[in-house]
Design a protein around this motif. Sequence first.
Motif, PDB file in Angstrom:
ATOM      1  N   THR A 153      48.346  59.722  55.974  1.00  0.00           N
ATOM      2  CA  THR A 153      48.257  60.458  57.240  1.00  0.00           C
ATOM      3  C   THR A 153      46.808  60.899  57.502  1.00  0.00           C
ATOM      4  OG1 THR A 153      48.932  62.447  56.083  1.00  0.00           O
ATOM      5  CG2 THR A 153      50.653  61.251  57.228  1.00  0.00           C
ATOM      6  N   GLU A 154      46.063  61.214  56.417  1.00  0.00           N
ATOM      7  CA  GLU A 154      44.642  61.605  56.593  1.00  0.00           C
ATOM      8  C   GLU A 154      43.858  60.429  57.176  1.00  0.00           C
ATOM      9  OE1 GLU A 154      46.275  62.053  53.650  1.00  0.00           O
ATOM     10  OE2 GLU A 154      46.585  64.200  53.992  1.00  0.00           O
ATOM     11  N   GLU A 155      44.114  59.239  56.648  1.00  0.00           N
ATOM     12  CA  GLU A 155      43.390  58.058  57.150  1.00  0.00           C
ATOM     13  C   GLU A 155      43.738  57.798  58.616  1.00  0.00           C
ATOM     14  OE1 GLU A 155      43.092  55.719  52.860  1.00  0.00           O
ATOM     15  OE2 GLU A 155      44.265  54.829  54.468  1.00  0.00           O
ATOM     16  N   ILE A 156      45.003  58.034  58.977  1.00  0.00           N
ATOM     17  CA  ILE A 156      45.386  57.825  60.386  1.00  0.00           C
ATOM     18  C   ILE A 156      44.607  58.787  61.273  1.00  0.00           C
ATOM     19  CG2 ILE A 156      47.267  57.965  62.084  1.00  0.00           C
ATOM     20  CD1 ILE A 156      49.200  57.144  59.840  1.00  0.00           C
ATOM     21  N   SER A 157      44.517  60.031  60.803  1.00  0.00           N
ATOM     22  CA  SER A 157      43.855  61.053  61.618  1.00  0.00           C
ATOM     23  C   SER A 157      42.374  60.720  61.840  1.00  0.00           C
ATOM     24  CB  SER A 157      44.080  62.408  60.944  1.00  0.00           C
ATOM     25  OG  SER A 157      42.955  63.172  60.990  1.00  0.00           O
ATOM     26  N   GLN A 158      41.737  60.077  60.841  1.00  0.00           N
ATOM     27  CA  GLN A 158      40.318  59.685  61.021  1.00  0.00           C
ATOM     28  C   GLN A 158      40.157  58.623  62.118  1.00  0.00           C
ATOM     29  OE1 GLN A 158      39.520  58.357  57.050  1.00  0.00           O
ATOM     30  NE2 GLN A 158      39.718  60.430  56.227  1.00  0.00           N
ATOM     31  N   GLY A 159      41.268  58.003  62.504  1.00  0.00           N
ATOM     32  CA  GLY A 159      41.187  56.945  63.532  1.00  0.00           C
ATOM     33  C   GLY A 159      41.446  57.449  64.935  1.00  0.00           C
ATOM     34  N   SER A 160      41.761  58.763  65.105  1.00  0.00           N
ATOM     35  CA  SER A 160      42.075  59.266  66.456  1.00  0.00           C
ATOM     36  C   SER A 160      40.936  59.004  67.421  1.00  0.00           C
ATOM     37  CB  SER A 160      42.279  60.780  66.442  1.00  0.00           C
ATOM     38  OG  SER A 160      43.066  61.168  65.401  1.00  0.00           O
ATOM     39  N   SER A 161      41.263  58.990  68.679  1.00  0.00           N
ATOM     40  CA  SER A 161      40.343  58.827  69.808  1.00  0.00           C
ATOM     41  C   SER A 161      40.231  57.364  70.267  1.00  0.00           C
ATOM     42  CB  SER A 161      38.951  59.386  69.500  1.00  0.00           C
ATOM     43  OG  SER A 161      38.315  59.668  70.727  1.00  0.00           O
ATOM     44  N   SER A 162      39.732  57.222  71.498  1.00  0.00           N
ATOM     45  CA  SER A 162      39.676  55.897  72.155  1.00  0.00           C
ATOM     46  C   SER A 162      38.350  55.222  71.886  1.00  0.00           C
ATOM     47  CB  SER A 162      39.814  56.071  73.664  1.00  0.00           C
ATOM     48  OG  SER A 162      40.995  56.736  73.963  1.00  0.00           O
ATOM     49  N   ARG A 163      38.426  53.935  71.589  1.00  0.00           N
ATOM     50  CA  ARG A 163      37.197  53.177  71.308  1.00  0.00           C
ATOM     51  C   ARG A 163      36.951  52.217  72.455  1.00  0.00           C
ATOM     52  NH1 ARG A 163      36.952  56.957  67.523  1.00  0.00           N
ATOM     53  NH2 ARG A 163      38.393  56.623  65.814  1.00  0.00           N
ATOM     54  N   TYR A 164      36.075  52.593  73.361  1.00  0.00           N
ATOM     55  CA  TYR A 164      35.737  51.711  74.470  1.00  0.00           C
ATOM     56  C   TYR A 164      34.645  50.773  73.971  1.00  0.00           C
ATOM     57  CZ  TYR A 164      38.186  55.483  76.945  1.00  0.00           C
ATOM     58  OH  TYR A 164      39.110  56.417  77.357  1.00  0.00           O
ATOM     59  N   TYR A 165      35.045  49.851  73.157  1.00  0.00           N
ATOM     60  CA  TYR A 165      34.096  49.077  72.350  1.00  0.00           C
ATOM     61  C   TYR A 165      34.761  47.746  71.972  1.00  0.00           C
ATOM     62  CZ  TYR A 165      30.579  48.417  68.652  1.00  0.00           C
ATOM     63  OH  TYR A 165      29.549  47.951  67.868  1.00  0.00           O
ATOM     64  N   PRO A 166      33.991  46.652  71.843  1.00  0.00           N
ATOM     65  CA  PRO A 166      34.618  45.365  71.499  1.00  0.00           C
ATOM     66  C   PRO A 166      35.225  45.389  70.101  1.00  0.00           C
ATOM     67  CG  PRO A 166      32.337  45.087  72.205  1.00  0.00           C
ATOM     68  CD  PRO A 166      32.541  46.545  72.003  1.00  0.00           C
ATOM     69  N   ILE A 167      36.428  44.876  69.994  1.00  0.00           N
ATOM     70  CA  ILE A 167      37.087  44.800  68.685  1.00  0.00           C
ATOM     71  C   ILE A 167      37.837  43.461  68.620  1.00  0.00           C
ATOM     72  CG2 ILE A 167      37.457  47.111  67.707  1.00  0.00           C
ATOM     73  CD1 ILE A 167      39.689  45.968  70.414  1.00  0.00           C
ATOM     74  N   GLU A 168      38.123  43.000  67.436  1.00  0.00           N
ATOM     75  CA  GLU A 168      38.876  41.746  67.287  1.00  0.00           C
ATOM     76  C   GLU A 168      39.804  41.867  66.092  1.00  0.00           C
ATOM     77  OE1 GLU A 168      38.534  38.809  65.084  1.00  0.00           O
ATOM     78  OE2 GLU A 168      37.515  40.069  63.606  1.00  0.00           O
ATOM     79  N   MET A 169      40.804  40.977  66.006  1.00  0.00           N
ATOM     80  CA  MET A 169      41.848  41.174  65.000  1.00  0.00           C
ATOM     81  C   MET A 169      41.889  40.119  63.897  1.00  0.00           C
ATOM     82  SD  MET A 169      45.055  42.384  67.416  1.00  0.00           S
ATOM     83  CE  MET A 169      45.162  40.887  68.387  1.00  0.00           C
ATOM     84  N   SER A 170      41.019  39.096  63.926  1.00  0.00           N
ATOM     85  CA  SER A 170      41.208  37.994  62.969  1.00  0.00           C
ATOM     86  C   SER A 170      41.106  38.476  61.521  1.00  0.00           C
ATOM     87  CB  SER A 170      40.232  36.851  63.235  1.00  0.00           C
ATOM     88  OG  SER A 170      38.907  37.255  63.008  1.00  0.00           O
ATOM     89  N   GLU A 171      40.151  39.373  61.256  1.00  0.00           N
ATOM     90  CA  GLU A 171      39.956  39.851  59.884  1.00  0.00           C
ATOM     91  C   GLU A 171      41.190  40.620  59.395  1.00  0.00           C
ATOM     92  OE1 GLU A 171      36.022  41.674  59.543  1.00  0.00           O
ATOM     93  OE2 GLU A 171      36.834  42.843  57.863  1.00  0.00           O
ATOM     94  N   VAL A 172      41.694  41.501  60.243  1.00  0.00           N
ATOM     95  CA  VAL A 172      42.819  42.336  59.817  1.00  0.00           C
ATOM     96  C   VAL A 172      44.114  41.513  59.720  1.00  0.00           C
ATOM     97  CG1 VAL A 172      43.748  43.322  61.963  1.00  0.00           C
ATOM     98  CG2 VAL A 172      43.373  44.790  60.007  1.00  0.00           C
ATOM     99  N   ILE A 173      44.218  40.467  60.552  1.00  0.00           N
ATOM    100  CA  ILE A 173      45.411  39.596  60.464  1.00  0.00           C
ATOM    101  C   ILE A 173      45.410  38.878  59.108  1.00  0.00           C
ATOM    102  CG2 ILE A 173      46.485  37.485  61.399  1.00  0.00           C
ATOM    103  CD1 ILE A 173      45.677  38.578  64.219  1.00  0.00           C
ATOM    104  N   SER A 174      44.225  38.459  58.640  1.00  0.00           N
ATOM    105  CA  SER A 174      44.153  37.832  57.302  1.00  0.00           C
ATOM    106  C   SER A 174      44.609  38.825  56.241  1.00  0.00           C
ATOM    107  CB  SER A 174      42.728  37.415  56.955  1.00  0.00           C
ATOM    108  OG  SER A 174      42.218  36.630  57.948  1.00  0.00           O
ATOM    109  N   LEU A 175      44.222  40.100  56.387  1.00  0.00           N
ATOM    110  CA  LEU A 175      44.627  41.115  55.395  1.00  0.00           C
ATOM    111  C   LEU A 175      46.144  41.286  55.369  1.00  0.00           C
ATOM    112  CD1 LEU A 175      41.934  43.925  55.979  1.00  0.00           C
ATOM    113  CD2 LEU A 175      42.028  42.249  54.120  1.00  0.00           C
TER     114      LEU A 175
END
Length: 465
Positions: A153-175
């Motif tokens: 839950t602590e790690e989730i909380s560090q991710g709060s807020s909106s990222r108006y920034y380019p992101i992609e999913m290929s790396e995380v899909i491999s994980l």
Amino acid sequence: MKDNTEINKLNETVIKGGYCVGCGVCATVKNSPFEVKFDEFAKLQATIKEGASLEDDVEVLKLCPFSDESENEDEIGKGLFGDTNVKHDKLGYINSTYAGHVDEESFRDNGSSGGMGSWVLTELLRQNLVDGIIHVKPSEGDVLFKYTISRTTEEISQGSSSRYYPIEMSEVISLIKEKAGRYAIVGLPCFIKSIRLLAKQDAVINERIKFCIGLVCGHLKSAHFGSMWGWQLGVHPDDLEKINFRHKLDNNNASKYGVSVLSKDDDNEIISPPLNELYGANWGWGFFKYQACDYCDDVVGETADISIGDAWLPEYVKDSKGTNVIVVRDKTISRLIEKARVEKKLHFDEITPEKVVQSQSSGFNHRREGLAYRLQLKDKNNEWRPEKRVSPNADHLSKKIQLRQELRMDLANQSHVAFQEALKNGQFSLFKNRMNSIVKVYEQTYKITLLRKVFNRLKKTLNKI
Ligand SMILES: Cc1cc2nc3c(=O)[nH]c(=O)nc-3n(C[C@H](O)[C@H](O)[C@H](O)COP(=O)(O)OP(=O)(O)OC[C@H]3O[C@@H](n4cnc5c(N)ncnc54)[C@H](O)[C@@H]3O)c2cc1C
Ligand code: SF4
Ligand code: SF4
């Protein structure tokens, strides 16, 4: 040369046409020649790896959210929720709709809006419905943010807020493919659509991704959006270490938020005034927008189990702490919400679907009436464009509103080029001056409308006399 392969088709249509949103799903297929990299304008885009062949038979067209051979949001939504939910023409297959905020712990304080994004992720973990959360968090290194897996839950909380920034999913899909488990993923509507499409082709992904959490979306920005704020606050783009795009400011409307930035060589966070006091805050100007976003017709994330956005409604916007709009589609999430409402952990009002649409009225205008016009322009010029659920048309818009649509495209295109020029010359003012020449004409299209509104109102009053 085999030019009819799926790889070649995707490259010639979506990628070369400028409709790639950089989700990265096409790069995850076995033997895919694609990788996702930053282009010259700081947008993530699929591109062919150096030396890779375009002639292999790798199936990518059914996976790409902008390809004509992938299912659309209506088809995906019907398969997922068609048996249980009611179809709404703008929100997809819905179960329930709310506006409200989290009344538990610091979810609301930390969140961009009412804190529901992080709450629902935390609740899925607390209730042992998932083992990991895939969302976008600050990152060290070359990029400011990236998709990461949180397991506490602590790690989730560090991710709060909106990222108006380019992101992609290929790396995380491999994980996810490497490590068995049950996951929930957060994404923009087109990213969730990509995941749903991938899950249809990939049994492992289908098995492991248990919940899709959608964010309502206006449009995606290049990395220069963050640089624009930092630079105006005295942090040169090369020195920008951290940015929070949604810094809540007490005693202001929720829509009058600021940003906070941190420079690499200074430990003191700089907090901006409300963004409307800086240059470039008007989302309607579409600075740094991906072109794909002008050809998107899913505002809320119709294929997600729950969609979460901001309640941009007069009855909620005055509260600076932020209020969410929520569209629920999945039954399990619906039960979690109802229980938490009874326990007073969630302060939610049931609202009509039309209220949700009203909260995103600009987004819907742009991606219904505006999109029809942009599609018509593409057809007139005989250019390829993706098949949409909106039909091409020009007759429904006055000449002035047609001009406004064209100026919006100009503003987005020119912002990429003008910012690069400003960077090269080390002068932010170059960006501002170049953009202002289009902004002025664009704003005129509203002024005339305002005049006409006043005239219409006057006419109505005179008619009553
Ligand atoms: C590019 C973009 C455009 C948006 N446009 C609109 C809009 O037009 N109208 C509207 O009402 N709302 C829009 N939103 C959503 C809004 O900004 C909030 O994210 C949403 O209201 C949730 O706030 P919260 O307080 O409930 O969530 P929080 O508690 O702040 O949690 C947000 C969660 O989303 C994750 N996240 C943040 N950014 C991204 C991203 N880019 N991709 C995937 N996951 C991410 C975070 O890691 C976190 O887990 C947009 C968001 C983004 C990223
Ligand atoms: S939108 Fe996604 S799937 Fe389509 S080309 Fe771009 S990265 Fe690949
Ligand atoms: S506007 Fe549409 S295409 Fe652009 S990021 Fe949002 S959901 Fe994706």
